[in-house]
Design a protein around this motif. Sequence first.
Motif, PDB file in Angstrom:
ATOM      1  N   HIS A  40       0.833  -1.210   0.000  1.00 20.22           N
ATOM      2  CA  HIS A  40       0.000   0.000   0.000  1.00 20.22           C
ATOM      3  C   HIS A  40       0.864   1.255   0.000  1.00 20.22           C
ATOM      4  O   HIS A  40       0.563   2.226  -0.715  1.00 20.22           O
ATOM      5  CB  HIS A  40      -0.923   0.003   1.216  1.00 20.22           C
ATOM      6  CG  HIS A  40      -1.732   1.260   1.347  1.00 20.22           C
ATOM      7  ND1 HIS A  40      -2.796   1.554   0.526  1.00 20.22           N
ATOM      8  CD2 HIS A  40      -1.606   2.322   2.209  1.00 20.22           C
ATOM      9  CE1 HIS A  40      -3.310   2.724   0.864  1.00 20.22           C
ATOM     10  NE2 HIS A  40      -2.597   3.211   1.869  1.00 20.22           N
ATOM     11  N   SER A  63       2.237   1.680  -3.524  1.00 22.62           N
ATOM     12  CA  SER A  63       1.213   2.111  -4.484  1.00 22.62           C
ATOM     13  C   SER A  63       0.769   3.547  -4.247  1.00 22.62           C
ATOM     14  O   SER A  63       0.228   4.186  -5.161  1.00 22.62           O
ATOM     15  CB  SER A  63       0.004   1.173  -4.426  1.00 22.62           C
ATOM     16  OG  SER A  63      -0.670   1.285  -3.174  1.00 22.62           O
ATOM     17  N   SER A  64       1.016   4.063  -3.045  1.00 19.38           N
ATOM     18  CA  SER A  64       0.601   5.423  -2.706  1.00 19.38           C
ATOM     19  C   SER A  64       1.645   6.478  -3.061  1.00 19.38           C
ATOM     20  O   SER A  64       1.412   7.668  -2.855  1.00 19.38           O
ATOM     21  CB  SER A  64       0.289   5.511  -1.203  1.00 19.38           C
ATOM     22  OG  SER A  64      -0.771   4.626  -0.852  1.00 19.38           O
ATOM     23  N   GLY A 117       3.831   5.187  -7.970  1.00 21.98           N
ATOM     24  CA  GLY A 117       3.248   3.884  -7.669  1.00 21.98           C
ATOM     25  C   GLY A 117       4.227   2.743  -7.784  1.00 21.98           C
ATOM     26  O   GLY A 117       3.813   1.578  -7.897  1.00 21.98           O
TER      27      GLY A 117
END
Length: 233
Positions: free
Chosen positions: A57, A60-61, A65
């Motif tokens: 996460h 991806s943040s 990404g």
Amino acid sequence: MRHWLLPLAFLAHPLQAQEVDLELVLLADASGSIDQSEIDFQRQGYADAITHPDVLHAISSTLTGSIAVTYVEWAANQAVVVDWTIIATPDDAEAFATDLLLPPRLASGRNAIGAALLEGKRLIEGNGITGLRRVIDFSGDSANNWSGPSIAEARTEVLAAGITINALPILRPDSPQRAGGNLEEIYASQIIGGPGAFLVTADTGDSFTAAVRRKLILESAGSQPGVIPTSAP
């Protein structure tokens, strides 16, 4: 005439054409104080951490990404265990973890911390990847430097190149450094440096994977937490 067919994904997205949020060299201790079971333990800890949903996460943040990671064992020599891998999906992370667990031990001998830091710099500068941030993540259970460039000399050269050094001091239960916290102090004052530099302490017990996971989250997110003990949530 025989023709080799390259995967379309490779042709469309060659590694060196990628832009990532972070270029990360994981420098893992493989010196004489680390036995084979601890080599396996460290690799498993990183494999578990890089595939954890919280780490994915965080990756991806990021702005792009994605991050680029390589795993290197260091001792008297330095050896790449897993070459540069761009991680943007769970499958990428799983592939990295699988590759990490397969090879035999590749480094051994006494500490050469200065040489290890310079090897991290060389790997970053020669990978052809464009990263918004560049970080060497150094782990070790001592601060001895028996051969090669001094820690201070290497650290200065790495920081001058715009590369941040973070650290994971490993506090061994049988080491007198554990009680006094000396290893943390040495790593904080002599090894880490650069924008947002930090260290996360770990031991050789159950907290190791959690500490590695926390560190990878912070590095992926670009946080600046200072010194974080293993017991931190």
